[in-house]
Design an enzyme around this catalytic site. Structure first.
Site, mmCIF file in Angstrom:
data_model
loop_
_atom_site.group_PDB
_atom_site.id
_atom_site.type_symbol
_atom_site.label_atom_id
_atom_site.label_comp_id
_atom_site.label_asym_id
_atom_site.label_seq_id
_atom_site.Cartn_x
_atom_site.Cartn_y
_atom_site.Cartn_z
ATOM 1 N N GLU A 1 -10.637 -0.560 1.198
ATOM 2 C CA GLU A 1 -11.406 -1.787 0.881
ATOM 3 C C GLU A 1 -12.765 -1.279 0.569
ATOM 4 O O GLU A 1 -13.412 -1.785 -0.436
ATOM 5 C CB GLU A 1 -11.635 -2.667 2.096
ATOM 6 C CG GLU A 1 -10.062 -3.547 2.283
ATOM 7 C CD GLU A 1 -9.213 -2.646 3.224
ATOM 8 O OE1 GLU A 1 -9.527 -1.681 3.416
ATOM 9 O OE2 GLU A 1 -8.380 -3.565 3.664
ATOM 10 N N GLU B 1 -2.630 -3.013 7.192
ATOM 11 C CA GLU B 1 -3.156 -4.108 8.311
ATOM 12 C C GLU B 1 -1.790 -4.786 8.685
ATOM 13 O O GLU B 1 -1.304 -5.084 9.992
ATOM 14 C CB GLU B 1 -4.022 -5.033 7.816
ATOM 15 C CG GLU B 1 -5.502 -4.463 7.786
ATOM 16 C CD GLU B 1 -6.534 -5.021 7.119
ATOM 17 O OE1 GLU B 1 -6.381 -5.705 6.045
ATOM 18 O OE2 GLU B 1 -7.496 -5.506 7.769
ATOM 19 N N GLY C 1 -4.626 -4.655 3.089
ATOM 20 C CA GLY C 1 -3.747 -5.407 3.737
ATOM 21 C C GLY C 1 -2.291 -4.964 4.172
ATOM 22 O O GLY C 1 -1.536 -5.528 5.193
ATOM 23 N N ALA D 1 -4.140 -6.823 0.067
ATOM 24 C CA ALA D 1 -4.440 -8.237 -0.473
ATOM 25 C C ALA D 1 -4.494 -8.332 -2.097
ATOM 26 O O ALA D 1 -4.873 -7.318 -2.642
ATOM 27 C CB ALA D 1 -5.688 -8.584 0.105
HETATM 28 N N1 CO8 Z 1 -3.775 -6.479 -5.940
HETATM 29 C C1 CO8 Z 1 -3.175 -7.005 -6.830
HETATM 30 N N2 CO8 Z 1 -2.403 -6.093 -7.747
HETATM 31 C C2 CO8 Z 1 -2.211 -4.938 -7.559
HETATM 32 C C3 CO8 Z 1 -2.647 -4.452 -6.325
HETATM 33 C C4 CO8 Z 1 -3.326 -5.074 -5.643
HETATM 34 N N3 CO8 Z 1 -3.944 -4.877 -4.274
HETATM 35 N N4 CO8 Z 1 -2.260 -3.261 -6.099
HETATM 36 C C5 CO8 Z 1 -1.525 -3.031 -7.192
HETATM 37 N N5 CO8 Z 1 -1.421 -4.003 -8.300
HETATM 38 C C6 CO8 Z 1 -0.867 -3.792 -9.473
HETATM 39 C C7 CO8 Z 1 -1.715 -3.327 -10.463
HETATM 40 O O1 CO8 Z 1 -2.685 -4.288 -10.980
HETATM 41 C C8 CO8 Z 1 -0.779 -3.101 -11.590
HETATM 42 O O2 CO8 Z 1 -0.462 -4.595 -12.182
HETATM 43 P P1 CO8 Z 1 -0.234 -4.310 -13.852
HETATM 44 O O3 CO8 Z 1 0.888 -3.465 -13.981
HETATM 45 O O4 CO8 Z 1 -0.010 -6.117 -14.115
HETATM 46 O O5 CO8 Z 1 -1.259 -3.649 -14.440
HETATM 47 C C9 CO8 Z 1 0.691 -2.824 -10.659
HETATM 48 O O6 CO8 Z 1 0.234 -3.517 -9.520
HETATM 49 C C10 CO8 Z 1 1.062 -1.401 -10.568
HETATM 50 O O7 CO8 Z 1 0.006 -0.954 -10.125
HETATM 51 P P2 CO8 Z 1 -0.712 0.633 -10.674
HETATM 52 O O8 CO8 Z 1 -0.569 0.712 -12.283
HETATM 53 O O9 CO8 Z 1 -2.295 0.460 -10.221
HETATM 54 O O10 CO8 Z 1 -0.077 1.693 -10.366
HETATM 55 P P3 CO8 Z 1 -0.550 3.135 -9.753
HETATM 56 O O11 CO8 Z 1 0.851 3.910 -9.485
HETATM 57 O O12 CO8 Z 1 -1.122 3.714 -10.982
HETATM 58 O O13 CO8 Z 1 -1.440 3.057 -8.421
HETATM 59 C C11 CO8 Z 1 -1.895 2.129 -6.511
HETATM 60 C C12 CO8 Z 1 -0.697 2.512 -7.327
HETATM 61 C C13 CO8 Z 1 -2.910 3.737 -6.097
HETATM 62 C C14 CO8 Z 1 -1.440 1.536 -4.851
HETATM 63 C C15 CO8 Z 1 -2.881 1.399 -7.031
HETATM 64 O O14 CO8 Z 1 -2.300 0.188 -7.670
HETATM 65 C C16 CO8 Z 1 -4.163 0.750 -6.192
HETATM 66 O O15 CO8 Z 1 -5.085 1.540 -6.054
HETATM 67 N N6 CO8 Z 1 -4.013 -0.606 -5.698
HETATM 68 C C17 CO8 Z 1 -4.939 -1.230 -5.018
HETATM 69 C C18 CO8 Z 1 -4.955 -0.741 -3.482
HETATM 70 C C19 CO8 Z 1 -6.218 -1.434 -2.911
HETATM 71 O O16 CO8 Z 1 -7.390 -1.354 -3.072
HETATM 72 N N7 CO8 Z 1 -5.647 -2.271 -1.753
HETATM 73 C C20 CO8 Z 1 -6.604 -3.159 -0.945
HETATM 74 C C21 CO8 Z 1 -7.024 -4.158 -1.391
HETATM 75 S S1 CO8 Z 1 -8.087 -5.348 -0.325
HETATM 76 C C22 CO8 Z 1 -7.562 -5.458 0.870
HETATM 77 O O17 CO8 Z 1 -6.233 -5.554 1.079
HETATM 78 C C23 CO8 Z 1 -8.111 -6.524 1.975
HETATM 79 C C24 CO8 Z 1 -7.232 -7.233 2.857
HETATM 80 C C25 CO8 Z 1 -8.142 -8.216 3.566
HETATM 81 C C26 CO8 Z 1 -9.181 -8.813 3.160
HETATM 82 C C27 CO8 Z 1 -9.152 -10.364 2.915
HETATM 83 C C28 CO8 Z 1 -10.707 -10.681 2.246
HETATM 84 C C29 CO8 Z 1 -10.560 -12.015 1.736
#
Ligand code: CO8
Length: 260
Positions: free
Chosen positions: A134, A114, A111, A66
C-alpha cells in the site's frame, strides 16, 4: 449458492469459496466484498458446513488487493465505509466458529494478504507472493494488515513489509511464519481439501472452542486468558463427542463423532 464474482461449492462438509474475477487478478471491490460477507455468513448458518477454504480463480493470483480503480477518487468518508465493511467481513472470517483455510495460489497483495491473515491457516503454492504494498500507492493497510501481520510475524518483520512495501515469496513467507505449508501449484487445492476434510471429521464443538480460546485469549492478560481456556475446555464436557472420544480411546476403537 449463486454469486456473480464467487464460486461456492460444498463437498463432503467442506465449502470452497473461489474469488472469481481473474481479469482483475481477483481484486476486491465492494461487490466482491459483499459476496464474501454473504458466503461466509451462509457457511456459519449451515450445519452441513464443517470447514471452509478460500482461494482465487486462475493460476496467477489469490487476491491482488483492494480494487485500486474503485479507490482512486474516494473521499475519506467513502474510504472509511469501504474499510469498515472489509474489517467487518474479515473479522467474520476470523471469528467463524469453523476452521477457515486460505489456499493462496499466486499474488496475495495488500487486501489479499489481509484476507489470508483473517483465515486460521494459510497454505500457499510455490508461486505465491505476499506483501503489503500500500505504501507504494500512498496508503497504509486498511483491512487489518498493520495489526494481524505484526501479531503473526512480529513487529520488526511487519514494519519491514509494510513500510518498504516489498513482496516476499512463499518460501520466505513460510520461514517467517506467515504461511503454514507450501505446495507445488497443482497440489495446493488437493492438499488443502485433504486437510479441510480431516478437520471436518473432528469434533466440531471442540474445534469451535479451540478457535475461540486462541482468538479471544490472545490479547488478554495471561490469568484471564487461562480462565477463558478453562471455560472453553469445560464446555467441551457438555458434548457427546467428548464422551465418545474418551470412551473410544479407553475401548481401543475409532471414535464416531456426531458433531454435538
Ligand atoms: N485493483 C484493481 N485492478 C487490479 C489490481 C488491483 N489491486 N491488481 C491488478 N489489477 C488489474 C490490472 O489493472 C490489470 O487490469 P487491465 O488488464 O485491465 O489493465 C490486470 O489486473 C492485470 O494486472 P497487471 O497487468 O498489472 O499484471 P502483472 O502481472 O503485470 O502484475 C501485480 C501483477 C504485481 C499483482 C500488479 O497487478 C499489481 O501490482 N497490482 C496491485 C497490487 C497492489 O498494490 N495491491 C494493494 C492494493 S491496496 C489494498 O489492498 C488496500 C486494502 C485496504 C485498504 C482500503 C482503503 C479504503
Amino acid at each position: 449458492m449463486e454469486f456473480k464474482n464467487l464460486l461456492y461449492e460444498l463437498d463432503g462438509g467442506v465449502v470452497t469459496i473461489t474469488i472469481n474475477r481473474p481479469k482483475a487478478l481477483n481484486a476486491l471491490n465492494s461487490e466482491v466484498m459483499g459476496e464474501i460477507n454473504a458466503a461466509v455468513t451462509a457457511c456459519g448458518k449451515d450445519d452441513a458446513v464443517k470447514a471452509v477454504i478460500i482461494t482465487g480463480a486462475g493460476e496467477k493470483s489469490f487476491v491482488a488487493g483492494a480494487d485500486i480503480s474503485q479507490m482512486v477518487d474516494m473521499k475519506p468518508q467513502q474510504a472509511m465505509a469501504f474499510m469498515e465493511f472489509g474489517i467487518e467481513t474479515f473479522r467474520l472470517i476470523e471469528t467463524l466458529p469453523k476452521p477457515v483455510i486460505a489456499a493462496v495460489n499466486g499474488f496475495a497483495l495488500g487486501g489479499g494478504t489481509e484476507l489470508a491473515m483473517s483465515c486460521d491457516f494459510r497454505f500457499a503454492s510455490e508461486n505465491a507472493r505476499f506483501g503489503q504494498p500500500e505504501i507504494l500507492i500512498g496508503l497504509i493497510p486498511g483491512w487489518g494488515g498493520t495489526q494481524r501481520l505484526a501479531r503473526l510475524v512480529g513487529m520488526g518483520r511487519a514494519k519491514e513489509l509494510i513500510m518498504a512495501g516489498d513482496q516476499i515469496n512463499a518460501q520466505r513467507a513460510y520461514e517467517i511464519g506467515l504461511v503454514n505449508k507450501v505446495f507445488p501449484l497443482d497440489q495446493l487445492l488437493p492438499e488443502t481439501k485433504k486437510f479441510a476434510a480431516k478437520l471436518a471429521t473432528l469434533p466440531g464443538f471442540a474445534l469451535k472452542m479451540a478457535k475461540h480460546a486462541i482468538n479471544f485469549g490472545y490479547d488478554l492478560a495471561l490469568d484471564n486468558a487461562m480462565r477463558l481456556e478453562t471455560q472453553c475446555c469445560a464446555q467441551c464436557f457438555s458434548t457427546d463427542d467428548q464422551k465418545e472420544g474418551m470412551r473410544a480411546f479407553l475401548e481401543k476403537r475409532k471414535p464416531q463423532f456426531k458433531g454435538c
